[in-house]
Design a protein around this motif. Structure first.
Motif, PDB file in Angstrom:
ATOM      1  N   PHE A 119      -2.760  -0.315  10.853  1.00  0.00           N
ATOM      2  CA  PHE A 119      -3.779   0.343  11.191  1.00  0.00           C
ATOM      3  C   PHE A 119      -4.220   1.949  10.299  1.00  0.00           C
ATOM      4  N   GLY A 120      -4.977   2.283  10.099  1.00  0.00           N
ATOM      5  CA  GLY A 120      -4.635   3.783   9.038  1.00  0.00           C
ATOM      6  C   GLY A 120      -4.346   3.353   7.242  1.00  0.00           C
ATOM      7  N   ALA A 121      -5.306   4.684   6.919  1.00  0.00           N
ATOM      8  CA  ALA A 121      -4.779   4.799   5.732  1.00  0.00           C
ATOM      9  C   ALA A 121      -4.819   6.357   5.054  1.00  0.00           C
ATOM     10  N   GLY A 122      -4.680   7.107   6.146  1.00  0.00           N
ATOM     11  CA  GLY A 122      -4.643   8.667   5.587  1.00  0.00           C
ATOM     12  C   GLY A 122      -2.851   8.842   5.654  1.00  0.00           C
ATOM     13  N   GLY A 123      -2.681  10.184   5.873  1.00  0.00           N
ATOM     14  CA  GLY A 123      -1.939  11.282   5.576  1.00  0.00           C
ATOM     15  C   GLY A 123      -0.448  10.327   6.801  1.00  0.00           C
ATOM     16  N   VAL A 124      -0.769  10.947   7.808  1.00  0.00           N
ATOM     17  CA  VAL A 124       0.284  10.122   8.548  1.00  0.00           C
ATOM     18  C   VAL A 124       0.434   8.678   8.318  1.00  0.00           C
ATOM     19  N   THR A 141       1.976  -4.879   6.174  1.00  0.00           N
ATOM     20  CA  THR A 141       0.450  -5.134   6.084  1.00  0.00           C
ATOM     21  C   THR A 141      -0.336  -4.341   7.111  1.00  0.00           C
ATOM     22  N   VAL A 142      -1.731  -3.148   6.005  1.00  0.00           N
ATOM     23  CA  VAL A 142      -2.479  -1.982   5.954  1.00  0.00           C
ATOM     24  C   VAL A 142      -3.836  -2.523   5.719  1.00  0.00           C
ATOM     25  N   ILE A 143      -3.593  -1.974   7.734  1.00  0.00           N
ATOM     26  CA  ILE A 143      -5.804  -1.952   7.940  1.00  0.00           C
ATOM     27  C   ILE A 143      -6.526  -1.507   7.709  1.00  0.00           C
ATOM     28  N   ASN A 144      -8.118  -0.583   7.011  1.00  0.00           N
ATOM     29  CA  ASN A 144      -8.669   0.646   7.426  1.00  0.00           C
ATOM     30  C   ASN A 144      -9.712   0.626   7.350  1.00  0.00           C
ATOM     31  N   ILE A 163       3.058  -3.209  -0.110  1.00  0.00           N
ATOM     32  CA  ILE A 163       1.622  -2.940   0.575  1.00  0.00           C
ATOM     33  C   ILE A 163       0.842  -3.560   0.503  1.00  0.00           C
ATOM     34  N   ILE A 164       0.531  -4.387   1.459  1.00  0.00           N
ATOM     35  CA  ILE A 164      -0.673  -6.014   1.254  1.00  0.00           C
ATOM     36  C   ILE A 164      -1.771  -5.475   2.131  1.00  0.00           C
ATOM     37  N   PRO A 165      -3.441  -5.003   1.221  1.00  0.00           N
ATOM     38  CA  PRO A 165      -4.574  -3.868   2.055  1.00  0.00           C
ATOM     39  C   PRO A 165      -5.144  -5.441   2.614  1.00  0.00           C
ATOM     40  N   HIS A 166      -5.816  -5.193   4.019  1.00  0.00           N
ATOM     41  CA  HIS A 166      -7.056  -6.323   3.977  1.00  0.00           C
ATOM     42  C   HIS A 166      -8.259  -5.384   4.346  1.00  0.00           C
ATOM     43  N   PRO A 167      -8.981  -5.763   4.304  1.00  0.00           N
ATOM     44  CA  PRO A 167     -10.525  -4.955   4.903  1.00  0.00           C
ATOM     45  C   PRO A 167     -10.333  -4.903   6.969  1.00  0.00           C
ATOM     46  N   LEU A 168     -11.150  -4.598   7.522  1.00  0.00           N
ATOM     47  CA  LEU A 168     -11.614  -4.329   8.734  1.00  0.00           C
ATOM     48  C   LEU A 168     -11.791  -5.434   9.827  1.00  0.00           C
ATOM     49  N   GLU A 169     -12.441  -6.410   8.976  1.00  0.00           N
ATOM     50  CA  GLU A 169     -12.605  -7.817   9.374  1.00  0.00           C
ATOM     51  C   GLU A 169     -11.601  -8.667   9.401  1.00  0.00           C
ATOM     52  N   LEU A 171      -8.535  -7.780  10.834  1.00  0.00           N
ATOM     53  CA  LEU A 171      -7.071  -6.905  11.581  1.00  0.00           C
ATOM     54  C   LEU A 171      -7.391  -7.980  12.780  1.00  0.00           C
ATOM     55  N   ASN A 172      -8.124  -8.641  13.742  1.00  0.00           N
ATOM     56  CA  ASN A 172      -7.672  -9.599  14.687  1.00  0.00           C
ATOM     57  C   ASN A 172      -7.248 -10.930  14.266  1.00  0.00           C
ATOM     58  N   ASN A 173      -7.442 -11.491  13.243  1.00  0.00           N
ATOM     59  CA  ASN A 173      -6.642 -12.226  12.460  1.00  0.00           C
ATOM     60  C   ASN A 173      -5.126 -12.535  12.261  1.00  0.00           C
TER      61      ASN A 173
END
Length: 263
Positions: A119-124, A141-144, A163-169, A171-173
């Motif tokens: 969870f997050g997509a910044g420097g860390v 998987t990355v969600i931001n 990297i498999i990106p997903h939108p915030l909504e 997250l729980n799924n």
């Protein structure tokens, strides 16, 4: 040990864990070395940074300056890949965050089998993705909160890791079949809760929260008896790398200083 002048470059001002522990460490070393907080208004950064670089032997760099600093110093390969600096010595920039991450995992002896969700997509997050790549992971998987930043992360690392990106909504799924959940954002630092339904965490084997203060996510992991690594561990191991770069590392005394700080 020779006296050296160190500091942490930041905005806005706050008393950091680095400032507290390194000051304690110098006491154990019986050293006159110093570690200071250096707060610069972002608008004045370009006018003041050269003077600061010439005034200090070494620096730590925090947001919002981890990327901005790069044009003023030489940069080693890992930091160049990550496009972020957190440590400087003699005007050479390094990134020790990714080393802190992988060494904290090695110390805790957790395997990385199963789905990993960041969870997050910044420097860390970039440092963690790079660390996972170094550990042999080929997919995360990355969600931001801002989906475009997750997409940018995918493009940035597409040559070394999928990297498999997903939108915030989502997250729980996405959490339903996740084994390792990593919070690489600052959420929780001021007691904010991530938008997580506890019932979706039943398959989680490890929660890694990069925030080194106690957070609602960490409390939730404890309540559900999920293995937990906090940002304190990541900080500790990246700090060791800082001290090695600055040529002032003493293993036993640093352990003692850190343990003394925690009492």
């Amino acid at each position: 040990m020779n006296k050296i002048k160190l500091g942490i470059l930041q905005f806005p001002h706050k008393i950091t864990l680095s400032e507290k522990v390194y000051t304690e460490y110098f006491k154990f070393l019986n050293s006159d070395s110093s570690y200071n907080s250096i707060t610069i208004n972002s608008e004045l950064f370009d006018f003041e940074i050269e003077k600061i670089l010439n005034s200090y032997d070494g620096l730590n760099v925090t947001v919002p300056f981890k990327e901005k600093i790069m044009k003023y110093i030489d940069v080693i390969e890992d930091a160049s890949v990550l496009k972020a600096i957190n440590t400087i010595y003699n005007k050479i920039g390094y990134n020790t965050d990714w080393i802190g991450f992988i060494n904290s995992l090695k110390e805790s002896n957790y395997n990385l089998n199963g789905k990993i969700l960041i969870f997050g997509a910044g420097g860390v997050a970039r440092a963690i993705v790079y660390g996972l790549y170094k550990l042999g992971i080929d997919k995360v998987t990355v969600i931001n909160r801002t989906y475009e930043r997750a997409l940018n992360l995918k493009v940035e690392f597409q040559k070394i890791i999928n990297i498999i990106p997903h939108p915030l909504e989502k997250l729980n799924n996405e959490l339903k079949d996740t084994s390792i959940f990593i919070n690489a954002s600052s959420l929780g630092m001021f007691n904010e809760k991530l938008p997580i339904e506890p019932s979706y965490l039943k398959n989680i084997k490890l929660v890694y929260d990069v925030v080194y203060y106690n957070t609602p996510l960490q409390e939730l992991a404890k309540e559900l008896n999920i293995n937990l690594i906090t940002g304190e561990k990541m900080w500790y191991y990246q700090a060791i790398e800082n001290l090695k770069i600055w040529n002032i590392y003493d293993e036993s005394k640093f352990k003692k200083a850190f343990q003394n700080f925690k009492k």
